[in-house]
Write an enzyme that holds these catalytic residues in place. Structure first.
Site, PDB file in Angstrom:
ATOM      1  N   PRO A  32      45.961   9.827   2.848  1.00  0.00           N
ATOM      2  CA  PRO A  32      45.526  11.078   2.200  1.00  0.00           C
ATOM      3  C   PRO A  32      45.346  12.279   3.125  1.00  0.00           C
ATOM      4  O   PRO A  32      44.233  12.768   3.330  1.00  0.00           O
ATOM      5  CB  PRO A  32      44.219  10.674   1.538  1.00  0.00           C
ATOM      6  N   CYS A  33      46.448  12.811   3.643  1.00  0.00           N
ATOM      7  CA  CYS A  33      46.355  14.008   4.473  1.00  0.00           C
ATOM      8  C   CYS A  33      45.897  15.221   3.664  1.00  0.00           C
ATOM      9  O   CYS A  33      45.433  16.205   4.237  1.00  0.00           O
ATOM     10  CB  CYS A  33      47.667  14.290   5.185  1.00  0.00           C
ATOM     11  N   HIS A  34      45.983  15.122   2.333  1.00  0.00           N
ATOM     12  CA  HIS A  34      45.494  16.231   1.498  1.00  0.00           C
ATOM     13  C   HIS A  34      43.983  16.386   1.610  1.00  0.00           C
ATOM     14  O   HIS A  34      43.451  17.424   1.251  1.00  0.00           O
ATOM     15  CB  HIS A  34      45.900  16.026   0.031  1.00  0.00           C
TER      16      HIS A  34
END
Length: 156
Positions: free
Chosen positions: A119-121
């Site tokens: 989850p780089c978001h």
């Protein structure tokens, strides 16, 4: 390597992998959706659909991303950011042990081959801004709102 194209609320996703694990999950444009799901990708499709329907807040998949050792270390640290929470790029660099590596950490996040699963978001700017998302800031905003436990309910 097997692949499949599926529809998501954010566009068409391409999933690639084999018995070694899921190698990539990315957004693509203008391709036909797949009719059959390869057996090695069935669990990934199922978990992604559960995520988008609000039934899943963590992925349990065997992953096989390709990258440098540093990139893999950065990507692994993304898994530690809890669902519905965010971390700044600076915090991520500190957790990885080198505050001066903030730009390298941000660059590695930008090369993340496993959209949503890693989850780089959930990584934001130090001032709380939505910065640096390869899928477009509107998708980052959508994902963070989707994961927000305090979602505003409609009154009408």
């Amino acid at each position: 390597m097997e692949s499949i194209y599926i529809q998501t609320p954010l566009g068409i996703a391409k999933i690639e992998g084999d018995k070694q694990g899921i190698a990539t999950l990315s957004l693509v444009e203008d391709v036909a959706l797949s009719n059959e799901i390869p057996s090695c990708l069935q669990e990934a499709v199922s978990q992604l659909n559960e995520y988008f329907s609000g039934e899943r807040n963590a992925f349990d998949l065997h992953l096989n991303p390709q990258g440098t050792d540093f990139q893999k270390k950065v990507w692994k640290s993304l898994e530690e950011i809890p669902f519905g929470k965010t971390r700044t790029y600076l915090e991520q660099a500190k957790i990885l042990g080198d505050v001066k590596a903030i730009r390298a950490v941000a660059a590695a996040n930008g090369k993340n081959p496993l959209w949503i699963v890693l989850p780089c978001h959930r990584v934001i700017g130090s001032d709380g801004s939505l910065t640096g998302y390869a899928g477009g800031l509107w998708r980052k905003k959508w994902l963070l709102e989707h994961e927000n436990p305090m979602r505003q309910q409609s009154l009408f």
